[in-house]
Design a protein around this motif. Structure first.
Motif, short mmCIF file in Angstrom:
data_model
loop_
_atom_site.label_atom_id
_atom_site.label_comp_id
_atom_site.label_asym_id
_atom_site.label_seq_id
_atom_site.Cartn_x
_atom_site.Cartn_y
_atom_site.Cartn_z
N PRO A 127 0.82 -1.21 0.00
CA PRO A 127 0.00 0.00 0.00
C PRO A 127 0.86 1.27 0.00
O PRO A 127 1.85 1.36 0.73
CB PRO A 127 -0.82 -0.12 1.29
CG PRO A 127 -0.02 -1.03 2.17
CD PRO A 127 0.71 -1.97 1.26
N THR A 129 0.48 5.83 -1.05
CA THR A 129 -0.39 6.91 -1.50
C THR A 129 0.28 7.61 -2.68
O THR A 129 1.51 7.72 -2.73
CB THR A 129 -0.68 7.93 -0.38
OG1 THR A 129 0.54 8.54 0.05
CG2 THR A 129 -1.35 7.25 0.80
N VAL A 131 -0.09 10.97 -5.70
CA VAL A 131 -0.70 12.26 -6.06
C VAL A 131 -0.80 12.30 -7.58
O VAL A 131 0.20 12.08 -8.28
CB VAL A 131 0.14 13.44 -5.54
CG1 VAL A 131 -0.49 14.76 -5.97
CG2 VAL A 131 0.28 13.38 -4.03
N THR A 157 4.00 8.42 -0.48
CA THR A 157 4.29 7.77 0.80
C THR A 157 4.24 6.26 0.62
O THR A 157 3.64 5.74 -0.31
CB THR A 157 3.28 8.19 1.88
OG1 THR A 157 1.98 7.67 1.56
CG2 THR A 157 3.19 9.70 2.01
N LYS A 184 -5.18 13.17 -4.16
CA LYS A 184 -4.38 12.22 -3.36
C LYS A 184 -5.16 10.91 -3.24
O LYS A 184 -6.31 10.92 -2.78
CB LYS A 184 -4.08 12.82 -2.00
CG LYS A 184 -3.23 14.07 -2.05
CD LYS A 184 -2.93 14.64 -0.66
CE LYS A 184 -2.09 15.90 -0.74
NZ LYS A 184 -1.82 16.47 0.61
N LEU A 185 -4.52 9.82 -3.64
CA LEU A 185 -5.24 8.56 -3.78
C LEU A 185 -4.50 7.40 -3.13
O LEU A 185 -3.26 7.41 -3.04
CB LEU A 185 -5.43 8.25 -5.27
CG LEU A 185 -6.15 9.32 -6.09
CD1 LEU A 185 -5.91 9.11 -7.57
CD2 LEU A 185 -7.64 9.33 -5.77
N HIS A 186 -5.25 6.40 -2.72
CA HIS A 186 -4.67 5.14 -2.27
C HIS A 186 -4.27 4.31 -3.49
O HIS A 186 -4.96 4.33 -4.52
CB HIS A 186 -5.67 4.37 -1.41
CG HIS A 186 -6.06 5.07 -0.15
ND1 HIS A 186 -5.26 5.04 0.97
CD2 HIS A 186 -7.17 5.79 0.16
CE1 HIS A 186 -5.86 5.72 1.94
NE2 HIS A 186 -7.01 6.20 1.48
N ARG A 188 -1.57 0.67 -4.82
CA ARG A 188 -0.74 -0.48 -4.47
C ARG A 188 0.37 -0.61 -5.50
O ARG A 188 0.18 -0.30 -6.68
CB ARG A 188 -1.57 -1.77 -4.46
CG ARG A 188 -2.69 -1.78 -3.42
CD ARG A 188 -2.26 -2.42 -2.13
NE ARG A 188 -3.32 -2.47 -1.14
CZ ARG A 188 -3.25 -3.18 -0.03
NH1 ARG A 188 -2.17 -3.93 0.21
NH2 ARG A 188 -4.24 -3.18 0.84
N VAL A 198 -3.97 2.27 -8.96
CA VAL A 198 -4.76 3.09 -8.03
C VAL A 198 -5.93 2.27 -7.51
O VAL A 198 -6.62 1.57 -8.26
CB VAL A 198 -5.27 4.36 -8.74
CG1 VAL A 198 -6.19 5.15 -7.80
CG2 VAL A 198 -4.10 5.23 -9.19
N ALA A 204 -10.47 8.79 -1.97
CA ALA A 204 -9.34 9.72 -1.80
C ALA A 204 -8.72 9.58 -0.41
O ALA A 204 -9.36 9.11 0.52
CB ALA A 204 -9.82 11.16 -2.02
N VAL A 205 -7.46 9.99 -0.33
CA VAL A 205 -6.78 9.99 0.96
C VAL A 205 -7.33 11.15 1.79
O VAL A 205 -7.38 12.29 1.32
CB VAL A 205 -5.25 10.15 0.77
CG1 VAL A 205 -4.56 10.28 2.12
CG2 VAL A 205 -4.70 8.97 0.00
#
Length: 206
Positions: A127, A129, A131, A157, A184-186, A188, A198, A204-205
């Motif tokens: 996992p 994050t 942008v 991150t 800003k998205l989660h 992998r 994505v 969104a984060v």
């Protein structure tokens, strides 16, 4: 098409009429010295056009279309990023002709296999994050039927050092409100730094 037609780069009308319709991404254009002008028509030049060929549900591959092209179109084809409709011989997929009379179709990509698939990465990947820097439609669909977009992402991150990557990801219609610069998205990551998917379902984060 006979030997003379091959020599002067005539379009294979049989292939244009009966070939499989696909999407061709122009990689390069090698223009020869062979030209032809019929009456007061536009000058045509024989070219060898290297293409990345995409057919529904099949892995992309490279092929070369050898045919005459009106000279006014050569700069457009050579500019980078040109996309055309192609006709492919179903019995010999190396035989390809550009169909200038037909718009480039939207095709569906094949499903990835094992650790190369988006589904595997979403389930098993690390996992992180990201942008979103930029996005652009690619004219293809994912195996699930979602439109695929070329995403420029900063992996922000979850990694030792942030970096930027360009990937093609299917984007569900429900996730389109998340597709804007700065989003800003989660996500992998798979085994390689460029294997970023994505996780649209995670939103969104916050």
């Amino acid at each position: 098409m006979g030997w003379l037609g091959n020599l002067i780069g005539s379009t294979d009308d049989g292939l244009i009429q009966n070939g499989l319709l696909g999407r061709g991404e122009v990689i390069g254009v090698d223009a020869s010295g062979m030209t032809l002008q019929v009456g007061n028509g536009l000058v045509e030049r024989k070219c060898a056009i290297t293409l990345n060929v995409l057919l529904d549900g099949q892995k992309p591959y490279q092929a070369v279309a050898s045919q005459r092209v009106q000279e006014i179109y050569i700069p457009q084809l050579s500019s980078g990023g040109a996309v055309v409709a192609v006709r492919v011989d179903p019995a010999d997929k190396t035989r390809v002709q550009i169909d200038f009379a037909t718009p480039a179709p939207t095709v569906t990509l094949p499903a990835g296999e094992g650790q190369n698939s988006a589904a595997w990465i979403l389930e098993n990947g690390k996992p992180v994050t990201v942008v979103l820097v930029a996005s652009q439609p690619m004219g293809v669909k994912s195996p699930k039927g979602d439109d695929v977009q070329a995403l420029t992402l900063t992996v922000a991150t979850g990694v030792e050092t942030p970096y930027q990557v360009q990937v093609g990801n299917g984007v569900p219609a429900s996730a389109l409100p998340l597709v804007y610069p700065g989003s800003k998205l989660h996500a992998r990551i798979g085994d390689e730094p460029n294997e970023v998917v994505v996780d649209w379902a995670a939103g969104a984060v916050s």
